[in-house]
Design a protein around this motif. Structure first.
Motif, PDB file in Angstrom:
ATOM      1  N   ILE A 144       0.844  -1.200   0.000  1.00 24.70           N
ATOM      2  CA  ILE A 144       0.000   0.000   0.000  1.00 24.70           C
ATOM      3  C   ILE A 144       0.880   1.251   0.000  1.00 24.70           C
ATOM      4  O   ILE A 144       0.642   2.197  -0.756  1.00 24.70           O
ATOM      5  CB  ILE A 144      -0.942  -0.001   1.222  1.00 24.70           C
ATOM      6  CG1 ILE A 144      -1.936  -1.161   1.116  1.00 24.70           C
ATOM      7  CG2 ILE A 144      -1.694   1.330   1.329  1.00 24.70           C
ATOM      8  CD1 ILE A 144      -2.782  -1.388   2.360  1.00 24.70           C
ATOM      9  N   LEU A 145       1.907   1.260   0.842  1.00 22.01           N
ATOM     10  CA  LEU A 145       2.814   2.399   0.920  1.00 22.01           C
ATOM     11  C   LEU A 145       3.494   2.664  -0.419  1.00 22.01           C
ATOM     12  O   LEU A 145       3.588   3.817  -0.868  1.00 22.01           O
ATOM     13  CB  LEU A 145       3.875   2.141   1.994  1.00 22.01           C
ATOM     14  CG  LEU A 145       4.996   3.174   2.104  1.00 22.01           C
ATOM     15  CD1 LEU A 145       4.445   4.518   2.588  1.00 22.01           C
ATOM     16  CD2 LEU A 145       6.100   2.690   3.040  1.00 22.01           C
ATOM     17  N   LEU A 146       3.958   1.605  -1.070  1.00 19.99           N
ATOM     18  CA  LEU A 146       4.723   1.751  -2.316  1.00 19.99           C
ATOM     19  C   LEU A 146       3.847   1.770  -3.565  1.00 19.99           C
ATOM     20  O   LEU A 146       4.354   1.947  -4.668  1.00 19.99           O
ATOM     21  CB  LEU A 146       5.746   0.610  -2.429  1.00 19.99           C
ATOM     22  CG  LEU A 146       6.787   0.521  -1.313  1.00 19.99           C
ATOM     23  CD1 LEU A 146       7.749  -0.638  -1.574  1.00 19.99           C
ATOM     24  CD2 LEU A 146       7.556   1.827  -1.165  1.00 19.99           C
ATOM     25  N   GLY A 147       2.542   1.562  -3.388  1.00 16.36           N
ATOM     26  CA  GLY A 147       1.636   1.584  -4.538  1.00 16.36           C
ATOM     27  C   GLY A 147       1.776   0.371  -5.434  1.00 16.36           C
ATOM     28  O   GLY A 147       1.556   0.451  -6.649  1.00 16.36           O
TER      29      GLY A 147
ATOM     30  N   LEU B 208       9.217   2.014 -16.856  1.00 18.24           N
ATOM     31  CA  LEU B 208       9.814   0.700 -16.633  1.00 18.24           C
ATOM     32  C   LEU B 208      10.254   0.536 -15.180  1.00 18.24           C
ATOM     33  O   LEU B 208      10.073  -0.533 -14.587  1.00 18.24           O
ATOM     34  CB  LEU B 208      11.013   0.518 -17.571  1.00 18.24           C
ATOM     35  CG  LEU B 208      11.490  -0.910 -17.846  1.00 18.24           C
ATOM     36  CD1 LEU B 208      10.422  -1.694 -18.582  1.00 18.24           C
ATOM     37  CD2 LEU B 208      12.777  -0.880 -18.666  1.00 18.24           C
ATOM     38  N   ILE B 209      10.815   1.578 -14.598  1.00 16.42           N
ATOM     39  CA  ILE B 209      11.368   1.465 -13.241  1.00 16.42           C
ATOM     40  C   ILE B 209      10.729   2.462 -12.270  1.00 16.42           C
ATOM     41  O   ILE B 209      11.305   2.775 -11.229  1.00 16.42           O
ATOM     42  CB  ILE B 209      12.895   1.658 -13.258  1.00 16.42           C
ATOM     43  CG1 ILE B 209      13.270   3.009 -13.857  1.00 16.42           C
ATOM     44  CG2 ILE B 209      13.574   0.534 -14.010  1.00 16.42           C
ATOM     45  CD1 ILE B 209      14.747   3.325 -13.731  1.00 16.42           C
ATOM     46  N   SER B 210       9.543   2.926 -12.589  1.00 18.19           N
ATOM     47  CA  SER B 210       8.900   3.952 -11.756  1.00 18.19           C
ATOM     48  C   SER B 210       8.668   3.480 -10.325  1.00 18.19           C
ATOM     49  O   SER B 210       8.810   4.259  -9.373  1.00 18.19           O
ATOM     50  CB  SER B 210       7.573   4.397 -12.386  1.00 18.19           C
ATOM     51  OG  SER B 210       6.682   3.294 -12.507  1.00 18.19           O
ATOM     52  N   LYS B 211       8.310   2.196 -10.144  1.00 18.97           N
ATOM     53  CA  LYS B 211       8.076   1.677  -8.794  1.00 18.97           C
ATOM     54  C   LYS B 211       9.366   1.698  -7.973  1.00 18.97           C
ATOM     55  O   LYS B 211       9.350   2.025  -6.783  1.00 18.97           O
ATOM     56  CB  LYS B 211       7.541   0.243  -8.853  1.00 18.97           C
ATOM     57  CG  LYS B 211       6.218   0.073  -9.589  1.00 18.97           C
ATOM     58  CD  LYS B 211       5.052   0.607  -8.783  1.00 18.97           C
ATOM     59  CE  LYS B 211       3.744   0.363  -9.519  1.00 18.97           C
ATOM     60  NZ  LYS B 211       2.579   0.913  -8.804  1.00 18.97           N
ATOM     61  N   ASP B 212      10.481   1.361  -8.611  1.00 23.31           N
ATOM     62  CA  ASP B 212      11.765   1.351  -7.912  1.00 23.31           C
ATOM     63  C   ASP B 212      12.217   2.771  -7.559  1.00 23.31           C
ATOM     64  O   ASP B 212      12.768   3.000  -6.479  1.00 23.31           O
ATOM     65  CB  ASP B 212      12.843   0.673  -8.770  1.00 23.31           C
ATOM     66  CG  ASP B 212      12.531  -0.788  -9.043  1.00 23.31           C
ATOM     67  OD1 ASP B 212      11.781  -1.388  -8.252  1.00 23.31           O
ATOM     68  OD2 ASP B 212      13.030  -1.318 -10.042  1.00 23.31           O
ATOM     69  N   ILE B 213      11.971   3.715  -8.464  1.00 22.14           N
ATOM     70  CA  ILE B 213      12.341   5.108  -8.197  1.00 22.14           C
ATOM     71  C   ILE B 213      11.521   5.644  -7.027  1.00 22.14           C
ATOM     72  O   ILE B 213      12.053   6.307  -6.121  1.00 22.14           O
ATOM     73  CB  ILE B 213      12.125   5.978  -9.450  1.00 22.14           C
ATOM     74  CG1 ILE B 213      13.121   5.575 -10.549  1.00 22.14           C
ATOM     75  CG2 ILE B 213      12.279   7.459  -9.110  1.00 22.14           C
ATOM     76  CD1 ILE B 213      12.907   6.292 -11.859  1.00 22.14           C
ATOM     77  N   PHE B 214      10.221   5.342  -7.035  1.00 21.53           N
ATOM     78  CA  PHE B 214       9.356   5.809  -5.948  1.00 21.53           C
ATOM     79  C   PHE B 214       9.805   5.226  -4.612  1.00 21.53           C
ATOM     80  O   PHE B 214       9.905   5.946  -3.603  1.00 21.53           O
ATOM     81  CB  PHE B 214       7.907   5.410  -6.234  1.00 21.53           C
ATOM     82  CG  PHE B 214       6.928   5.889  -5.200  1.00 21.53           C
ATOM     83  CD1 PHE B 214       6.623   7.237  -5.075  1.00 21.53           C
ATOM     84  CD2 PHE B 214       6.299   4.995  -4.340  1.00 21.53           C
ATOM     85  CE1 PHE B 214       5.723   7.687  -4.117  1.00 21.53           C
ATOM     86  CE2 PHE B 214       5.399   5.432  -3.376  1.00 21.53           C
ATOM     87  CZ  PHE B 214       5.110   6.784  -3.267  1.00 21.53           C
TER      88      PHE B 214
END
Length: 416
Positions: A334-337, A387-393
């Motif tokens: 939830i925190l990381l979407g 491509l890496i938006s989750k990792d950047i967030f």
């Protein structure tokens, strides 16, 4: 050229990890070792105690040749997706011959046998699993019991051995590795673990667990938390000399510097950020997030005003059929979407994010560029953001937690 792969967290790197890397070189005669490592959040559903770049540095100084990031979608997932994501990264390098993993008991044939059942579940096993879950048992416990019941006739004379094998955290992960390896040419290679168990808090052993090392850090850090943390004077953390008995010297030095500089993150550091996410999405519920059921979503909503901290809320929500770890993963998703569809999206759109490498691994890097079947990312600015938006967030949040002045666009690849 022979290349071995390892999927890990190094949270943080300790003597047991260095022992494993030495054994890999000795037992497999591998020329290079490629590490797929969790980023800033780990499988238990918590932030890592130090950032991924410092953990990368530890690995490279201790025997690794190349460190790739396990996408946050997989790094915070259950054993099945953690293993599947890690194997996918290794497969897409095109250079890895074998996956080496630590186990409490080396029984490769049994591991592959159980993996086959989980890969293509027989009706008897599936029925038993469903019945146990309906009876209120948590999924991990129900799976272990159902597997034991399924193999009871085959291993009747050694049922206790089978029970212990399936109940072991590292053995369960090894089964998931072997299940994922069925879809590629990489072979599994088990390495006998030494020292304390996965959950052990004993910090007196040469091979203490990462749990124990984190416990030492927490105890000393909390004792000194009323002192000035952002100081180059490490004398206030004098008790951390014990780290030199638990970790390789280079790793202990790195960790001690992180602690004295205030770049340490404990689970409850995410408490306020998580609460904001929970109350902002309370009306819609949380079912869209990975691993969150309708029932758990309702339970979170019902208890949200009892929220005090991340760990307190996990303990409040846990029950007979909902483990602490399952809840912590859901809250971290939830925190990381991280949503339910993200596992498949990430698997269908693979990438190889290089966190660090040794200068001496030139031959390996050349072969990687030649054989890789997924985009190789060394500069975040040059990679497609989606491509890496989750990792950047995830990294941006972590940077705030550990008071870092760096971000994914300014931090370069670690080169040793």
């Amino acid at each position: 050229m022979k290349v071995a792969g390892v999927i890990t967290e190094y949270n943080p790197f300790h003597n047991g990890h260095k022992y494993q890397l030495k054994q890999i070189k000795r037992q497999t005669s591998a020329d290079y070792i490629v590490i797929v490592m969790s980023g800033d959040f780990v499988q238990r559903g918590e932030p890592a105690i130090i950032d991924k770049y410092e953990r990368t540095r530890m690995a490279l100084l201790s025997g690794a040749d190349l460190v790739l990031e396990l996408p946050s979608v997989f790094a915070t997932a259950s054993a099945e997706f953690f293993a599947g994501g890690g194997v996918s990264v290794l497969k897409n390098t095109g250079v890895v011959d074998m996956l080496c993993y630590g186990v409490e008991s080396v029984d490769h044939e049994l591991t592959k046998l159980v993996a086959g059942v989980l890969k293509n579940p027989p009706s008897e096993y599936s029925a038993s699993l469903a019945q146990l879950i309906q009876g209120g048992m948590s999924f991990p416990a129900a799976r272990s019991r159902a597997l034991c019941e399924y193999f009871r006739d085959t291993y009747d004379s050694a049922s206790e051995k089978l029970d212990a094998f399936i109940a072991s955290p590292n053995n369960i992960l090894s089964i998931e590795y072997e299940k994922a390896l069925m879809d590629c040419d990489i072979t599994g290679f088990p390495i006998q673990r030494v020292g304390e168990g996965y959950h052990s808090t004993d910090s007196t052993s040469e091979f203490s667990s990462a749990t124990a090392v984190r416990g030492v850090i927490s105890t000393v850090y909390n004792t000194a938390n009323h002192l000035t943390v952002n100081s180059s004077n490490t004398s206030q953390f004098g008790n951390l000399t014990v780290l030199h008995t638990l970790m390789p010297a280079d790793c202990a030095k790195i960790l001690t510097h992180c602690i004295s500089s205030g770049h340490i993150v404990f689970p409850d550091a995410i408490s306020d950020l998580l609460y904001y996410r929970l109350i902002s999405e309370r009306n819609a519920g949380y079912e869209k997030y990975a691993d969150c059921t309708k029932e758990l979503s309702a339970k979170i909503v019902k208890n949200i005003y009892k929220y005090e901290s991340f760990t307190q809320f996990c303990n409040l929500l846990k029950s007979k059929n909902l483990t602490y770890t399952r809840i912590s993963r859901v809250l971290t998703h939830i925190l990381l979407g991280i949503e339910n569809d993200d596992f498949n999206i990430c698997m269908d759109n693979p990438y190889l994010r290089i966190l660090g490498f040794k200068k001496s691994s030139g031959e390996l890097m050349h072969l990687l560029k030649k054989r890789a079947s997924a985009p190789i990312i060394t500069k975040v600015a040059d990679a497609p953001y989606e491509l890496i938006s989750k990792d950047i967030f995830a990294a941006d949040l972590y940077g705030r937690l550990c008071h870092s002045q760096q971000n994914e666009f300014t931090h370069g690849v670690v080169i040793i």
